[in-house]
Write a protein that holds these residues in place. Structure first.
Motif, mmCIF file in Angstrom:
data_model
loop_
_atom_site.group_PDB
_atom_site.id
_atom_site.type_symbol
_atom_site.label_atom_id
_atom_site.label_comp_id
_atom_site.label_asym_id
_atom_site.label_seq_id
_atom_site.Cartn_x
_atom_site.Cartn_y
_atom_site.Cartn_z
ATOM 1 N N ILE A 50 0.840 -1.209 0.000
ATOM 2 C CA ILE A 50 0.000 0.000 0.000
ATOM 3 C C ILE A 50 0.869 1.249 0.000
ATOM 4 O O ILE A 50 0.637 2.183 -0.761
ATOM 5 C CB ILE A 50 -0.955 -0.004 1.222
ATOM 6 N N ASP A 51 1.909 1.268 0.836
ATOM 7 C CA ASP A 51 2.792 2.440 0.926
ATOM 8 C C ASP A 51 3.484 2.727 -0.406
ATOM 9 O O ASP A 51 3.542 3.874 -0.847
ATOM 10 C CB ASP A 51 3.847 2.235 2.027
ATOM 11 N N VAL A 52 4.015 1.687 -1.040
ATOM 12 C CA VAL A 52 4.702 1.868 -2.324
ATOM 13 C C VAL A 52 3.698 2.300 -3.394
ATOM 14 O O VAL A 52 3.980 3.190 -4.201
ATOM 15 C CB VAL A 52 5.464 0.587 -2.739
ATOM 16 N N SER A 53 2.535 1.700 -3.388
ATOM 17 C CA SER A 53 1.490 2.055 -4.350
ATOM 18 C C SER A 53 1.113 3.536 -4.209
ATOM 19 O O SER A 53 1.029 4.266 -5.196
ATOM 20 C CB SER A 53 0.266 1.176 -4.119
ATOM 21 N N ASN A 58 0.259 8.805 -5.917
ATOM 22 C CA ASN A 58 0.051 10.194 -5.490
ATOM 23 C C ASN A 58 0.972 11.184 -6.188
ATOM 24 O O ASN A 58 0.777 12.391 -6.079
ATOM 25 C CB ASN A 58 0.215 10.317 -3.964
ATOM 26 N N ASN A 59 1.982 10.692 -6.886
ATOM 27 C CA ASN A 59 2.932 11.587 -7.540
ATOM 28 C C ASN A 59 2.873 11.511 -9.066
ATOM 29 O O ASN A 59 3.733 12.066 -9.741
ATOM 30 C CB ASN A 59 4.349 11.281 -7.045
ATOM 31 N N ASP A 66 -3.189 8.499 -18.271
ATOM 32 C CA ASP A 66 -4.032 7.568 -17.527
ATOM 33 C C ASP A 66 -3.263 6.253 -17.373
ATOM 34 O O ASP A 66 -2.566 5.819 -18.288
ATOM 35 C CB ASP A 66 -5.352 7.338 -18.258
ATOM 36 N N PHE A 67 -3.373 5.625 -16.210
ATOM 37 C CA PHE A 67 -2.626 4.394 -15.939
ATOM 38 C C PHE A 67 -3.373 3.542 -14.932
ATOM 39 O O PHE A 67 -4.283 4.013 -14.256
ATOM 40 C CB PHE A 67 -1.221 4.725 -15.398
ATOM 41 N N SER A 68 -2.993 2.276 -14.852
ATOM 42 C CA SER A 68 -3.460 1.420 -13.763
ATOM 43 C C SER A 68 -2.201 0.924 -13.053
ATOM 44 O O SER A 68 -1.132 0.840 -13.656
ATOM 45 C CB SER A 68 -4.296 0.252 -14.284
ATOM 46 N N LEU A 69 -2.335 0.623 -11.770
ATOM 47 C CA LEU A 69 -1.169 0.281 -10.962
ATOM 48 C C LEU A 69 -1.456 -0.950 -10.116
ATOM 49 O O LEU A 69 -2.505 -1.042 -9.476
ATOM 50 C CB LEU A 69 -0.806 1.464 -10.060
ATOM 51 N N GLU A 70 -0.522 -1.885 -10.130
ATOM 52 C CA GLU A 70 -0.620 -3.089 -9.298
ATOM 53 C C GLU A 70 0.726 -3.280 -8.609
ATOM 54 O O GLU A 70 1.762 -3.379 -9.264
ATOM 55 C CB GLU A 70 -0.921 -4.295 -10.190
ATOM 56 N N VAL A 71 0.703 -3.300 -7.275
ATOM 57 C CA VAL A 71 1.918 -3.544 -6.489
ATOM 58 C C VAL A 71 1.683 -4.820 -5.702
ATOM 59 O O VAL A 71 0.696 -4.932 -4.979
ATOM 60 C CB VAL A 71 2.227 -2.374 -5.527
ATOM 61 N N ALA A 72 2.574 -5.797 -5.870
ATOM 62 C CA ALA A 72 2.399 -7.094 -5.209
ATOM 63 C C ALA A 72 3.737 -7.621 -4.712
ATOM 64 O O ALA A 72 4.801 -7.183 -5.155
ATOM 65 C CB ALA A 72 1.783 -8.092 -6.188
ATOM 66 N N SER A 73 3.650 -8.580 -3.802
ATOM 67 C CA SER A 73 4.879 -9.232 -3.337
ATOM 68 C C SER A 73 5.162 -10.429 -4.232
ATOM 69 O O SER A 73 4.250 -10.984 -4.849
ATOM 70 C CB SER A 73 4.723 -9.692 -1.889
ATOM 71 N N ALA A 74 6.427 -10.789 -4.299
ATOM 72 C CA ALA A 74 6.807 -11.987 -5.053
ATOM 73 C C ALA A 74 6.196 -13.179 -4.317
ATOM 74 O O ALA A 74 6.468 -13.377 -3.138
ATOM 75 C CB ALA A 74 8.323 -12.104 -5.123
ATOM 76 N N GLY A 75 5.370 -13.936 -4.978
ATOM 77 C CA GLY A 75 4.682 -15.055 -4.342
ATOM 78 C C GLY A 75 5.610 -16.232 -4.087
ATOM 79 O O GLY A 75 6.743 -16.275 -4.556
ATOM 80 N N VAL A 76 5.104 -17.183 -3.332
ATOM 81 C CA VAL A 76 5.880 -18.370 -2.978
ATOM 82 C C VAL A 76 6.325 -19.123 -4.224
ATOM 83 O O VAL A 76 7.443 -19.620 -4.289
ATOM 84 C CB VAL A 76 5.038 -19.307 -2.069
ATOM 85 N N SER A 77 5.474 -19.178 -5.222
ATOM 86 C CA SER A 77 5.807 -19.943 -6.425
ATOM 87 C C SER A 77 6.555 -19.118 -7.476
ATOM 88 O O SER A 77 6.846 -19.613 -8.554
ATOM 89 C CB SER A 77 4.531 -20.516 -7.038
ATOM 90 N N THR A 78 6.877 -17.865 -7.143
ATOM 91 C CA THR A 78 7.607 -17.015 -8.079
ATOM 92 C C THR A 78 9.073 -17.426 -8.111
ATOM 93 O O THR A 78 9.706 -17.525 -7.057
ATOM 94 C CB THR A 78 7.496 -15.533 -7.646
ATOM 95 N N PRO A 79 9.627 -17.660 -9.290
ATOM 96 C CA PRO A 79 11.050 -18.023 -9.368
ATOM 97 C C PRO A 79 11.951 -16.924 -8.801
ATOM 98 O O PRO A 79 11.657 -15.741 -8.925
ATOM 99 C CB PRO A 79 11.299 -18.194 -10.871
ATOM 100 N N LEU A 80 13.047 -17.342 -8.171
ATOM 101 C CA LEU A 80 14.018 -16.397 -7.633
ATOM 102 C C LEU A 80 14.788 -15.772 -8.793
ATOM 103 O O LEU A 80 15.152 -16.462 -9.742
ATOM 104 C CB LEU A 80 14.988 -17.114 -6.688
ATOM 105 N N LYS A 81 15.026 -14.465 -8.709
ATOM 106 C CA LYS A 81 15.721 -13.757 -9.788
ATOM 107 C C LYS A 81 17.000 -13.080 -9.308
ATOM 108 O O LYS A 81 17.953 -12.978 -10.054
ATOM 109 C CB LYS A 81 14.813 -12.663 -10.377
ATOM 110 N N LEU A 82 16.982 -12.583 -8.085
ATOM 111 C CA LEU A 82 18.077 -11.750 -7.598
ATOM 112 C C LEU A 82 18.926 -12.471 -6.549
ATOM 113 O O LEU A 82 18.423 -13.302 -5.798
ATOM 114 C CB LEU A 82 17.511 -10.465 -6.962
ATOM 115 N N VAL A 83 20.200 -12.096 -6.477
ATOM 116 C CA VAL A 83 21.109 -12.666 -5.481
ATOM 117 C C VAL A 83 20.529 -12.437 -4.083
ATOM 118 O O VAL A 83 20.569 -13.323 -3.225
ATOM 119 C CB VAL A 83 22.520 -12.029 -5.594
#
Length: 155
Positions: A50-53, A58-59, A66-83
């Motif tokens: 919510i805070d990041v969204s 707001n800015n 016009d845009f739509s925005l979705e902010v989500a956490s990487a889910g359990v089944s999401t492949p790892l990408k970063l070190v």
């Protein structure tokens, strides 16, 4: 400044306020659908999303674009990408796919170059009949990993 640069700058500002969070993925479609995927050293809460969204929404001026925005956490089944994701999952079981094999093993360590996995397997004895339990350890460079997913084990 392009729309994507504006969104990226706002996202970076939002993440500075909570250093335990980090960006996994940012995409903006042709129809200006903004999708942000976050992860965190201590997980990601609904309030974090919510805070990041709000920081982004707001800015940005909908009159300008016009845009739509979705902010989500990487889910359990999401492949790892970063070190950083590998490092936070040390001690957990991963399913790692390379070009030649799939290994399900415990993540022992993660460095800037690759990961160290360990697992046990029942293999035929070298001498005599029957099987024995053999311990395996293997380093895999990130360049060889096609996909790595955390396996959740329920007891």
């Amino acid at each position: 400044m392009t729309f994507k640069e504006k969104v990226t700058n706002l996202l970076e500002e939002g993440l500075l306020e909570n250093p335990s969070l980090f960006l996994v993925d940012l995409s903006i479609s042709e129809s200006y659908k903004i999708t942000v995927t976050l992860d965190g050293d201590n997980g990601v809460t609904l309030q974090d999303c919510i805070d990041v969204s709000r920081m982004i929404e707001n800015n940005l001026d909908r009159e300008e674009q016009d845009f739509s925005l979705e902010v989500a956490s990487a889910g359990v089944s999401t492949p790892l990408k970063l070190v950083r994701q590998y490092k936070k999952n040390i001690g957990r079981t991963l399913k790692v796919k390379t070009a030649t094999e799939t290994i399900e093993a415990k993540l022992e360590a993660a460095s800037e170059e690759g990961i160290m996995l360990s697992w046990t397997a029942r293999e035929p004895k070298k001498i005599g009949k029957g099987k024995e339990t053999v311990e395996h350890k293997r380093e895999i460079p990130y360049s060889e990993i096609k996909e790595a997913i955390v396996i959740i084990i329920f007891n």
